[in-house]
Design an enzyme around this catalytic site. Sequence first.
Site, PDB file in Angstrom:
ATOM      1  N   GLY A   1       0.913  -1.290  -0.271  1.00  0.00           N
ATOM      2  CA  GLY A   1       0.006  -0.092   0.057  1.00  0.00           C
ATOM      3  C   GLY A   1       0.929   0.939   0.128  1.00  0.00           C
TER       4      GLY A   1
ATOM      5  N   GLY B   1      -0.109  -4.907   0.876  1.00  0.00           N
ATOM      6  CA  GLY B   1      -1.458  -4.518  -0.054  1.00  0.00           C
ATOM      7  C   GLY B   1      -1.421  -5.421  -1.116  1.00  0.00           C
TER       8      GLY B   1
ATOM      9  N   GLU C   1       5.268  -6.137   7.776  1.00  0.00           N
ATOM     10  CA  GLU C   1       4.704  -5.124   8.426  1.00  0.00           C
ATOM     11  C   GLU C   1       5.099  -5.223   9.865  1.00  0.00           C
ATOM     12  OE1 GLU C   1       1.922  -5.947   5.027  1.00  0.00           O
ATOM     13  OE2 GLU C   1       3.111  -7.209   6.554  1.00  0.00           O
TER      14      GLU C   1
ATOM     15  N   ASP D   1      -1.779  -7.122   7.821  1.00  0.00           N
ATOM     16  CA  ASP D   1      -3.228  -6.578   7.739  1.00  0.00           C
ATOM     17  C   ASP D   1      -3.679  -7.099   6.182  1.00  0.00           C
ATOM     18  OD1 ASP D   1      -2.015  -4.600   5.826  1.00  0.00           O
ATOM     19  OD2 ASP D   1      -3.360  -3.373   6.411  1.00  0.00           O
TER      20      ASP D   1
END
Length: 371
Positions: A83, A131, A154, A162
């Site tokens: 992301g 992402g 992450e 996530d």
Amino acid sequence: ICFICLFLHVQKMSKQTDSTAEVLLEKRGSAGIITLNRPKALNAVNLSMIRQIYPQIKTWEQDPETFLIIIKGTGGKAFCAGGDIRAITDAGKVGDRLAQDFFREEYTLNNAIGTCKKPYVALIDGITMGGGVGLSVHGHFRVATEKTLFAMPETAIGLFPDVGGGYFLPRLSGKIGYYLALTGFRLKGRDVLEAGIATHFVEAERLPALEKDLIALKSPSRENIADLLNSYHVKSKVDQEKKFVLDEHMEKINSLFSANSMEEIVKKLKEDGSPFAIKQLETISKMSPTSLKITLRQLKEGASMSLQDVLTMEYRLSQACLKGHDFYEGVRAVLIDKDQSPRWKPAALEEVSNEFVDGCFKPLGSNDLKW
């Protein structure tokens, strides 16, 4: 007159930006094709891309002439490296809504992929992280190549794996998912298939032919698509004889990463003392202690939840990270200053209290991610 000017300007823009648009959405044959088109940014996904992809998937899902959806990246280096973390960090620092909107809309898209009624084929050629994993792993088919590089890194930037990591990671065989989540270990090529993240493996140079054949299928069923992917998969000889990179360590991974707390995992690694265990200790010691604790609990809880419930939980965690210290410090150390020396607060696992972790999982009331 202004409206006409504006209209002409927009028309001119759309002609110019077709090749420069950040995401290309087109219908070819029986397939809807999503092309992530930010090669210089390794196809990192930003909010405007999410806002284009989501409604298009929903439209194709309802379209009787669309039988499958293909997603791929341009540039040859990455499918999608993650992301747009820089934008989120900048927004989070000043309390801009973008930080909330990005996670909310990204997770809504992840769920749309996971519940998509049309077969969804992700060509995960090149770097596929964070992402980018969310844009692929929840779909029916994930085609890896010898150039695929998968990771959920992450915990190194004060975040947690996530985009539905709490759903798919604990469902991988043994404790592989826990290991990948806590250490950020990178899987390459055929290993992405062996770990259960990809469903098929095809040489990178054969992807254009595969895509052409997928598009040429007439009103295909999911079985027809699976048959075509399988026919390419069985002919792929690259690294066929190679042993799975984690094969010799699986016994240790399954026992060492099955502990109930991070402190216990660290203790087990120290007691084990093998070169493999020492290496994991070194890696874990660099990660955000807060992120490690959140991640372990995220996976434990996510193991028995639906994808939607996991994403609701992860949205709560994302907002907790935006309010904290480590996410901004991790991004500074890894992406901005690149000194690779984050100063975590708290600096030790023992200092991250259970009460604090509990707080990160608390419902957000009217701000919760709802379905």
